[in-house]
Design a protein around this motif. Structure first.
Motif, PDB file in Angstrom:
ATOM      1  N   THR A   1      90.659  42.200  63.810  1.00 26.52           N
ATOM      2  CA  THR A   1      91.093  42.000  62.428  1.00 26.52           C
ATOM      3  C   THR A   1      92.064  43.089  62.004  1.00 26.52           C
ATOM      4  OG1 THR A   1      88.994  40.920  61.909  1.00 26.52           O
ATOM      5  CG2 THR A   1      90.298  41.720  60.045  1.00 26.52           C
ATOM      6  N   GLN A   2      91.740  44.337  62.311  1.00 31.10           N
ATOM      7  CA  GLN A   2      92.619  45.456  61.955  1.00 31.10           C
ATOM      8  C   GLN A   2      93.971  45.337  62.662  1.00 31.10           C
ATOM      9  OE1 GLN A   2      90.014  48.684  63.079  1.00 31.10           O
ATOM     10  NE2 GLN A   2      89.346  49.020  60.974  1.00 31.10           N
TER      11      GLN A   2
ATOM     12  N   PHE B   1      99.774  44.075  62.430  1.00 28.31           N
ATOM     13  CA  PHE B   1     100.875  43.203  62.811  1.00 28.31           C
ATOM     14  C   PHE B   1     101.539  42.609  61.576  1.00 28.31           C
ATOM     15  CE2 PHE B   1      99.026  41.942  67.247  1.00 28.31           C
ATOM     16  CZ  PHE B   1      99.387  43.172  67.746  1.00 28.31           C
ATOM     17  N   LYS B   2     100.728  42.129  60.653  1.00 27.00           N
ATOM     18  CA  LYS B   2     101.275  41.479  59.459  1.00 27.00           C
ATOM     19  C   LYS B   2     102.050  42.467  58.586  1.00 27.00           C
ATOM     20  CE  LYS B   2      99.034  38.018  57.605  1.00 27.00           C
ATOM     21  NZ  LYS B   2      99.914  36.901  57.886  1.00 27.00           N
ATOM     22  N   VAL B   3     101.593  43.711  58.520  1.00 25.11           N
ATOM     23  CA  VAL B   3     102.322  44.743  57.766  1.00 25.11           C
ATOM     24  C   VAL B   3     103.690  44.970  58.404  1.00 25.11           C
ATOM     25  CG1 VAL B   3     102.373  47.218  57.206  1.00 25.11           C
ATOM     26  CG2 VAL B   3     100.280  45.895  56.824  1.00 25.11           C
ATOM     27  N   LEU B   4     103.726  45.129  59.716  1.00 23.68           N
ATOM     28  CA  LEU B   4     104.998  45.345  60.420  1.00 23.68           C
ATOM     29  C   LEU B   4     105.921  44.134  60.275  1.00 23.68           C
ATOM     30  CD1 LEU B   4     103.640  47.109  63.614  1.00 23.68           C
ATOM     31  CD2 LEU B   4     105.114  48.137  61.862  1.00 23.68           C
ATOM     32  N   ILE B   5     105.366  42.950  60.357  1.00 24.93           N
ATOM     33  CA  ILE B   5     106.173  41.730  60.209  1.00 24.93           C
ATOM     34  C   ILE B   5     106.797  41.691  58.825  1.00 24.93           C
ATOM     35  CG2 ILE B   5     106.067  39.209  60.048  1.00 24.93           C
ATOM     36  CD1 ILE B   5     103.719  39.438  62.173  1.00 24.93           C
ATOM     37  N   GLU B   6     106.011  42.004  57.805  1.00 21.43           N
ATOM     38  CA  GLU B   6     106.545  41.971  56.434  1.00 21.43           C
ATOM     39  C   GLU B   6     107.631  43.033  56.247  1.00 21.43           C
ATOM     40  OE1 GLU B   6     107.444  40.545  52.914  1.00 21.43           O
ATOM     41  OE2 GLU B   6     106.097  39.581  54.346  1.00 21.43           O
ATOM     42  N   GLN B   7     107.449  44.199  56.833  1.00 23.67           N
ATOM     43  CA  GLN B   7     108.479  45.236  56.746  1.00 23.67           C
ATOM     44  C   GLN B   7     109.764  44.775  57.424  1.00 23.67           C
ATOM     45  OE1 GLN B   7     106.473  48.585  58.512  1.00 23.67           O
ATOM     46  NE2 GLN B   7     105.503  49.181  56.586  1.00 23.67           N
TER      47      GLN B   7
ATOM     48  N   ARG C   1     102.806  33.581  62.469  1.00 23.93           N
ATOM     49  CA  ARG C   1     101.901  32.503  62.912  1.00 23.93           C
ATOM     50  C   ARG C   1     100.928  33.026  63.968  1.00 23.93           C
ATOM     51  NH1 ARG C   1     105.516  28.659  64.169  1.00 23.93           N
ATOM     52  NH2 ARG C   1     105.304  27.764  62.115  1.00 23.93           N
ATOM     53  N   GLU C   2     101.435  33.789  64.926  1.00 27.89           N
ATOM     54  CA  GLU C   2     100.566  34.320  65.983  1.00 27.89           C
ATOM     55  C   GLU C   2      99.584  35.349  65.427  1.00 27.89           C
ATOM     56  OE1 GLU C   2     100.469  32.730  68.674  1.00 27.89           O
ATOM     57  OE2 GLU C   2     102.357  31.666  68.416  1.00 27.89           O
ATOM     58  N   ALA C   3     100.041  36.176  64.496  1.00 28.25           N
ATOM     59  CA  ALA C   3      99.142  37.156  63.875  1.00 28.25           C
ATOM     60  C   ALA C   3      98.036  36.445  63.097  1.00 28.25           C
ATOM     61  CB  ALA C   3      99.929  38.092  62.957  1.00 28.25           C
ATOM     62  N   ASN C   4      98.367  35.365  62.417  1.00 31.70           N
ATOM     63  CA  ASN C   4      97.355  34.590  61.696  1.00 31.70           C
ATOM     64  C   ASN C   4      96.349  33.968  62.660  1.00 31.70           C
ATOM     65  OD1 ASN C   4      98.314  35.112  59.126  1.00 31.70           O
ATOM     66  ND2 ASN C   4      99.614  33.306  59.064  1.00 31.70           N
TER      67      ASN C   4
ATOM     68  N   ALA D   1     106.594  49.833  67.394  1.00 32.42           N
ATOM     69  CA  ALA D   1     105.250  50.084  66.846  1.00 32.42           C
ATOM     70  C   ALA D   1     104.359  48.871  67.109  1.00 32.42           C
ATOM     71  CB  ALA D   1     105.337  50.376  65.346  1.00 32.42           C
ATOM     72  N   PHE D   2     104.919  47.690  66.934  1.00 34.06           N
ATOM     73  CA  PHE D   2     104.193  46.443  67.186  1.00 34.06           C
ATOM     74  C   PHE D   2     103.726  46.408  68.643  1.00 34.06           C
ATOM     75  CE2 PHE D   2     103.920  42.226  65.022  1.00 34.06           C
ATOM     76  CZ  PHE D   2     103.272  41.523  66.015  1.00 34.06           C
ATOM     77  N   LYS D   3     104.641  46.776  69.566  1.00 28.45           N
ATOM     78  CA  LYS D   3     104.312  46.772  70.990  1.00 28.45           C
ATOM     79  C   LYS D   3     103.203  47.771  71.307  1.00 28.45           C
ATOM     80  CE  LYS D   3     108.876  45.332  72.564  1.00 28.45           C
ATOM     81  NZ  LYS D   3     110.108  45.742  73.243  1.00 28.45           N
ATOM     82  N   GLN D   4     103.209  48.913  70.615  1.00 28.03           N
ATOM     83  CA  GLN D   4     102.160  49.908  70.843  1.00 28.03           C
ATOM     84  C   GLN D   4     100.799  49.386  70.394  1.00 28.03           C
ATOM     85  OE1 GLN D   4     103.671  53.421  68.872  1.00 28.03           O
ATOM     86  NE2 GLN D   4     104.794  54.070  70.684  1.00 28.03           N
ATOM     87  N   TYR D   5     100.757  48.750  69.223  1.00 26.89           N
ATOM     88  CA  TYR D   5      99.504  48.141  68.764  1.00 26.89           C
ATOM     89  C   TYR D   5      99.054  47.064  69.741  1.00 26.89           C
ATOM     90  CZ  TYR D   5      99.490  50.297  64.121  1.00 26.89           C
ATOM     91  OH  TYR D   5      99.441  51.190  63.082  1.00 26.89           O
ATOM     92  N   LEU D   6     100.006  46.271  70.216  1.00 27.39           N
ATOM     93  CA  LEU D   6      99.710  45.191  71.145  1.00 27.39           C
ATOM     94  C   LEU D   6      99.137  45.746  72.453  1.00 27.39           C
ATOM     95  CD1 LEU D   6      99.976  42.111  71.243  1.00 27.39           C
ATOM     96  CD2 LEU D   6     102.288  42.398  72.096  1.00 27.39           C
TER      97      LEU D   6
END
Length: 168
Positions: free
Chosen positions: A147-148, A153-159, A132-135, A43-48
């Protein structure tokens, strides 16, 4: 002594069975965690990929917004100085390096998860790096899309981080 050896044999058999069940349970849990982590990485890769695809348009919109603001001023800007400022602004909002590092960290996660060695600490470190990269991406944001994307990214990282807490 025959009763004692039967008892020892029963205890040994019970212990072997318990250990085998523990190993099987841990293996099953590991496979589920691997699947969950890789699903979030995908999912992260798709957003990226979506963000990378939108990036040229976002950069041009940002550039045009700056030009429009300058045009609203009552003074005529120096063309050379204006171009320098546009280049400076583009450099300040350039996120190519962060996107490349995000790709590298996602690849490292896949390697760590596929390996046979304990990877909990490595994955925890990689979550810190992704964060760190998302920030940094969020701090360089020049658009709502950026921003979105950083928030997603941060939601996926936390999951993923929550799942990684269960890995050795």
């Amino acid at each position: 002594t025959t009763g004692e050896s039967v008892w020892i044999k029963s205890a040994t058999d019970a212990m072997d069975q318990a250990l085998n069940e523990l190993v099987a349970s841990r293996k099953e849990e590991g496979q589920k965690l691997e699947s969950l982590i890789l699903k979030r990485c995908n999912a992260f890769k798709q957003y990226l990929a979506g963000y990378r695809g939108a990036l040229p348009e976002l950069q041009e919109t940002h550039r045009q917004r700056l030009l429009d603001r300058i045009e609203q001023l009552s003074v005529e800007p120096d063309a050379k100085r204006l171009e320098e400022e546009l280049v400076y602004s583009a450099q300040k909002t350039d996120v190519d390096e962060e996107l490349d590092r995000l790709d590298a960290h996602l690849a490292a996660i896949a390697v760590a998860v596929a390996g046979k060695q304990p990877c909990g600490r490595r994955l925890d470190f990689l979550m810190q790096e992704l964060n760190r990269e998302a920030n940094t991406l969020a701090s360089k944001s020049a658009s709502l899309t950026t921003t979105q994307t950083a928030v997603e990214f941060k939601v996926l990282i936390e999951q993923m981080r929550e799942q990684i807490q269960n890995i050795e």
